[in-house]
Design a protein around this motif. Structure first.
Motif, PDB file in Angstrom:
ATOM      1  N   PRO A   1       0.831  -1.208   0.000  1.00  0.00           N
ATOM      2  CA  PRO A   1       0.000   0.000   0.000  1.00  0.00           C
ATOM      3  C   PRO A   1       0.860   1.251   0.000  1.00  0.00           C
ATOM      4  CG  PRO A   1      -0.833  -1.595   1.568  1.00  0.00           C
ATOM      5  CD  PRO A   1       0.485  -2.124   1.095  1.00  0.00           C
ATOM      6  N   ALA A   2       0.483   2.234  -0.788  1.00  0.00           N
ATOM      7  CA  ALA A   2       1.286   3.453  -0.923  1.00  0.00           C
ATOM      8  C   ALA A   2       1.228   4.301   0.339  1.00  0.00           C
ATOM      9  CB  ALA A   2       0.810   4.257  -2.122  1.00  0.00           C
ATOM     10  N   ILE A   3       0.073   4.343   0.972  1.00  0.00           N
ATOM     11  CA  ILE A   3      -0.095   5.149   2.181  1.00  0.00           C
ATOM     12  C   ILE A   3      -0.447   4.213   3.327  1.00  0.00           C
ATOM     13  CG2 ILE A   3      -1.377   7.022   3.271  1.00  0.00           C
ATOM     14  CD1 ILE A   3      -1.950   8.106   0.471  1.00  0.00           C
ATOM     15  N   LEU A   4       0.508   4.052   4.239  1.00  0.00           N
ATOM     16  CA  LEU A   4       0.301   3.132   5.343  1.00  0.00           C
ATOM     17  C   LEU A   4       1.149   3.575   6.522  1.00  0.00           C
ATOM     18  CD1 LEU A   4      -1.032   0.365   6.152  1.00  0.00           C
ATOM     19  CD2 LEU A   4       1.155  -0.679   5.525  1.00  0.00           C
ATOM     20  N   PRO A   5       0.532   3.802   7.675  1.00  0.00           N
ATOM     21  CA  PRO A   5       1.316   4.181   8.856  1.00  0.00           C
ATOM     22  C   PRO A   5       2.322   3.089   9.210  1.00  0.00           C
ATOM     23  CG  PRO A   5      -1.026   4.569   9.211  1.00  0.00           C
ATOM     24  CD  PRO A   5      -0.914   3.794   7.937  1.00  0.00           C
ATOM     25  N   ASP A   6       3.479   3.489   9.655  1.00  0.00           N
ATOM     26  CA  ASP A   6       4.531   2.532   9.994  1.00  0.00           C
ATOM     27  C   ASP A   6       4.140   1.625  11.156  1.00  0.00           C
ATOM     28  OD1 ASP A   6       6.146   3.500   8.003  1.00  0.00           O
ATOM     29  OD2 ASP A   6       7.231   4.878   9.315  1.00  0.00           O
ATOM     30  N   THR A   7       3.114   2.016  11.878  1.00  0.00           N
ATOM     31  CA  THR A   7       2.718   1.241  13.050  1.00  0.00           C
ATOM     32  C   THR A   7       1.823   0.053  12.698  1.00  0.00           C
ATOM     33  OG1 THR A   7       0.861   2.757  13.382  1.00  0.00           O
ATOM     34  CG2 THR A   7       2.902   3.207  14.592  1.00  0.00           C
ATOM     35  N   ILE A   8       1.326   0.006  11.457  1.00  0.00           N
ATOM     36  CA  ILE A   8       0.428  -1.078  11.056  1.00  0.00           C
ATOM     37  C   ILE A   8       1.231  -2.194  10.392  1.00  0.00           C
ATOM     38  CG2 ILE A   8      -1.549  -1.723   9.632  1.00  0.00           C
ATOM     39  CD1 ILE A   8      -2.587   1.092   9.890  1.00  0.00           C
ATOM     40  N   PRO A   9       1.284  -3.384  10.972  1.00  0.00           N
ATOM     41  CA  PRO A   9       2.062  -4.473  10.380  1.00  0.00           C
ATOM     42  C   PRO A   9       1.361  -5.056   9.153  1.00  0.00           C
ATOM     43  CG  PRO A   9       0.938  -5.255  12.336  1.00  0.00           C
ATOM     44  CD  PRO A   9       0.691  -3.772  12.270  1.00  0.00           C
ATOM     45  N   MET A  10       2.154  -5.380   8.150  1.00  0.00           N
ATOM     46  CA  MET A  10       1.617  -5.957   6.918  1.00  0.00           C
ATOM     47  C   MET A  10       1.707  -7.476   6.937  1.00  0.00           C
ATOM     48  SD  MET A  10       3.076  -3.455   3.884  1.00  0.00           S
ATOM     49  CE  MET A  10       4.783  -3.427   4.468  1.00  0.00           C
TER      50      MET A  10
ATOM     51  N   GLY B   1     -10.321  -3.997  -0.569  1.00  0.00           N
ATOM     52  CA  GLY B   1     -11.389  -4.443   0.316  1.00  0.00           C
ATOM     53  C   GLY B   1     -10.874  -4.935   1.653  1.00  0.00           C
ATOM     54  N   PHE B   2      -9.553  -4.932   1.822  1.00  0.00           N
ATOM     55  CA  PHE B   2      -8.960  -5.406   3.070  1.00  0.00           C
ATOM     56  C   PHE B   2      -8.040  -4.342   3.668  1.00  0.00           C
ATOM     57  CE2 PHE B   2      -9.685  -9.018   0.268  1.00  0.00           C
ATOM     58  CZ  PHE B   2     -10.463  -9.841   1.059  1.00  0.00           C
ATOM     59  N   PRO B   3      -8.539  -3.110   3.862  1.00  0.00           N
ATOM     60  CA  PRO B   3      -7.663  -2.036   4.357  1.00  0.00           C
ATOM     61  C   PRO B   3      -7.126  -2.307   5.748  1.00  0.00           C
ATOM     62  CG  PRO B   3      -9.957  -1.377   4.466  1.00  0.00           C
ATOM     63  CD  PRO B   3      -9.935  -2.660   3.707  1.00  0.00           C
ATOM     64  N   GLU B   4      -7.867  -3.122   6.534  1.00  0.00           N
ATOM     65  CA  GLU B   4      -7.402  -3.423   7.891  1.00  0.00           C
ATOM     66  C   GLU B   4      -6.330  -4.502   7.884  1.00  0.00           C
ATOM     67  OE1 GLU B   4     -10.482  -6.425   6.936  1.00  0.00           O
ATOM     68  OE2 GLU B   4     -10.114  -4.309   6.529  1.00  0.00           O
ATOM     69  N   LYS B   5      -6.088  -5.124   6.714  1.00  0.00           N
ATOM     70  CA  LYS B   5      -5.081  -6.178   6.601  1.00  0.00           C
ATOM     71  C   LYS B   5      -4.169  -5.891   5.414  1.00  0.00           C
ATOM     72  CE  LYS B   5      -8.282  -9.293   6.483  1.00  0.00           C
ATOM     73  NZ  LYS B   5      -8.975 -10.604   6.375  1.00  0.00           N
ATOM     74  N   PRO B   6      -3.329  -4.855   5.510  1.00  0.00           N
ATOM     75  CA  PRO B   6      -2.453  -4.501   4.390  1.00  0.00           C
ATOM     76  C   PRO B   6      -1.497  -5.639   4.049  1.00  0.00           C
ATOM     77  CG  PRO B   6      -1.753  -3.388   6.396  1.00  0.00           C
ATOM     78  CD  PRO B   6      -3.084  -4.013   6.693  1.00  0.00           C
ATOM     79  N   LEU B   7      -1.173  -5.738   2.771  1.00  0.00           N
ATOM     80  CA  LEU B   7      -0.390  -6.863   2.272  1.00  0.00           C
ATOM     81  C   LEU B   7       0.859  -6.384   1.549  1.00  0.00           C
ATOM     82  CD1 LEU B   7      -0.333  -9.988   1.712  1.00  0.00           C
ATOM     83  CD2 LEU B   7      -1.525  -9.472  -0.437  1.00  0.00           C
ATOM     84  N   LEU B   8       1.981  -7.009   1.862  1.00  0.00           N
ATOM     85  CA  LEU B   8       3.222  -6.815   1.118  1.00  0.00           C
ATOM     86  C   LEU B   8       3.414  -8.037   0.234  1.00  0.00           C
ATOM     87  CD1 LEU B   8       6.005  -5.447   0.542  1.00  0.00           C
ATOM     88  CD2 LEU B   8       6.906  -6.785   2.477  1.00  0.00           C
ATOM     89  N   VAL B   9       3.498  -7.812  -1.076  1.00  0.00           N
ATOM     90  CA  VAL B   9       3.743  -8.894  -2.030  1.00  0.00           C
ATOM     91  C   VAL B   9       5.171  -8.774  -2.526  1.00  0.00           C
ATOM     92  CG1 VAL B   9       3.088  -9.913  -4.246  1.00  0.00           C
ATOM     93  CG2 VAL B   9       1.329  -9.001  -2.717  1.00  0.00           C
ATOM     94  N   VAL B  10       5.930  -9.864  -2.406  1.00  0.00           N
ATOM     95  CA  VAL B  10       7.336  -9.878  -2.793  1.00  0.00           C
ATOM     96  C   VAL B  10       7.527 -10.886  -3.915  1.00  0.00           C
ATOM     97  CG1 VAL B  10       9.710 -10.208  -2.032  1.00  0.00           C
ATOM     98  CG2 VAL B  10       8.011  -9.282  -0.437  1.00  0.00           C
ATOM     99  N   GLY B  11       7.854 -10.396  -5.102  1.00  0.00           N
ATOM    100  CA  GLY B  11       8.119 -11.269  -6.230  1.00  0.00           C
ATOM    101  C   GLY B  11       9.597 -11.608  -6.301  1.00  0.00           C
ATOM    102  N   ILE B  12       9.911 -12.883  -6.230  1.00  0.00           N
ATOM    103  CA  ILE B  12      11.292 -13.357  -6.283  1.00  0.00           C
ATOM    104  C   ILE B  12      11.596 -13.783  -7.713  1.00  0.00           C
ATOM    105  CG2 ILE B  12      12.946 -15.027  -5.351  1.00  0.00           C
ATOM    106  CD1 ILE B  12      10.932 -15.359  -2.959  1.00  0.00           C
ATOM    107  N   HIS B  13      12.466 -13.046  -8.380  1.00  0.00           N
ATOM    108  CA  HIS B  13      12.735 -13.316  -9.785  1.00  0.00           C
ATOM    109  C   HIS B  13      13.639 -14.536  -9.957  1.00  0.00           C
ATOM    110  CE1 HIS B  13      11.522  -9.216 -11.580  1.00  0.00           C
ATOM    111  NE2 HIS B  13      11.109  -9.250 -10.316  1.00  0.00           N
ATOM    112  N   ALA B  14      13.340 -15.328 -10.965  1.00  0.00           N
ATOM    113  CA  ALA B  14      14.224 -16.427 -11.358  1.00  0.00           C
ATOM    114  C   ALA B  14      15.178 -15.917 -12.438  1.00  0.00           C
ATOM    115  CB  ALA B  14      13.413 -17.599 -11.886  1.00  0.00           C
ATOM    116  N   ASN B  15      16.225 -16.693 -12.690  1.00  0.00           N
ATOM    117  CA  ASN B  15      17.152 -16.346 -13.766  1.00  0.00           C
ATOM    118  C   ASN B  15      17.394 -17.575 -14.630  1.00  0.00           C
ATOM    119  OD1 ASN B  15      18.909 -17.926 -12.273  1.00  0.00           O
ATOM    120  ND2 ASN B  15      20.533 -16.391 -12.137  1.00  0.00           N
TER     121      ASN B  15
END
Length: 284
Positions: A45-54, A80-94
């Motif tokens: 999320p672009a705007i998220l307080p640092d106190t809210i864990p993702m 639809g899940f603002p109370e549960k912010p999500l960090l998605v991390v894409g791990i690139h293959a080579n």
């Protein structure tokens, strides 16, 4: 970069781009286990307080995010899940993808996947500590998931199965559950499928939820001539192994079979929103 570098602290980050409502970032993290820089794509999320864990979703084959329309999918389905912010991390293959993905305990009959253990170590001892040190993340394993596609789906399944202390959900799209210890022409038997054997021979029952997807056009191969393609057979047989462990279809296991679905990001992109909502609901 010198060959002797062996520290996770070598990090190269591209400029972040804010595209409401998401913050898009690309970076490279040096892995001592893989002996290379691993490219990562991060979406949050672009705007998220640092106190809210993702919550966190690690996704193998992150290089396919554009084809998977990942950014648009997250923009349309995570609001639809603002109370549960999500960090998605894409791990690139080579170029070593066929060796870095697989089952950590055993390569296949052609010695493919012989670096899968290195990938596991990268995720658990390098990537995850880096993420936890640099982002405000949930400390609950119920908020950590992992997913992958085809061979990386097998990798996701393997790492979740063996490391349920970190992950509580796994998503596998057209998983390479054919992965076997003996070639078809070498008196192959169904018991030679490696992931099936791993599940069958694990004495415990890891506390994991599973989401599987196949497409009726994933492939054309039908090695047992039962009229069902191998991709579907192998996945359903794996689910049967899970059921023998006590996992319940519809509760612990979700299965989506896509009519005319292909072994391609275009199919996976269509069903990824469903998986995303399943992940978020599992965190409720």
């Amino acid at each position: 970069m010198p060959d002797r570098i062996s520290t996770v602290n070598q990090v190269f980050t591209a400029e972040s781009v804010i595209s409401e409502p998401l913050l898009f970032k690309e970076m490279r993290l040096y892995s001592a286990h893989l002996k290379r820089l691993v490219k990562l794509t991060l979406l949050q999320p672009a705007i998220l307080p640092d106190t809210i864990p993702m919550s966190v979703l690690l996704v193998f084959d992150g290089q396919d995010f554009p084809a998977l329309r990942m950014q648009k999918t997250l923009e349309e389905n995570c609001l639809g899940f603002p109370e549960k912010p999500l960090l998605v991390v894409g791990i690139h293959a080579n170029k070593d993808r066929i060796y870095e993905y697989g089952t950590a305990s055993q390569p296949d009959y052609a010695y493919r996947g012989n670096k899968a253990a290195n990938t596991t170590h990268f995720v658990t001892s390098e990537l995850m500590p880096y993420l936890k040190a640099n982002f405000t993340l949930s400390k609950n394993r119920s908020d950590w998931s992992v997913a992958g596609f085809s061979l990386s789906g097998l990798m996701a399944m393997d790492i979740a199965w063996h490391h349920s202390e970190y992950f509580s959900q796994v998503g596998v799209f057209s998983g390479s559950f054919w992965w076997r210890q003996r070639a078809l022409e070498d008196d192959y038997e169904e018991s030679d499928r490696i992931m099936h054997s791993i599940i069958r021979n694990t004495p415990s029952r890891p506390p994991i939820k599973f989401w599987f997807q196949t497409g009726t056009r994933d492939e054309e191969s039908d090695r047992d001539n039962d009229g069902i393609i191998d991709s579907i057979d192998d996945t359903l047989d794996l689910i049967a192994e899970l059921e023998r462990k006590g996992f319940a279809w519809g509760n612990d296991i979700r299965y989506e079979e896509v009519q005319d679905g292909e072994h391609h990001p275009s199919t996976w992109a269509k069903v990824f929103p469903d998986f995303l909502h399943w992940v978020m609901k599992m965190k409720s």
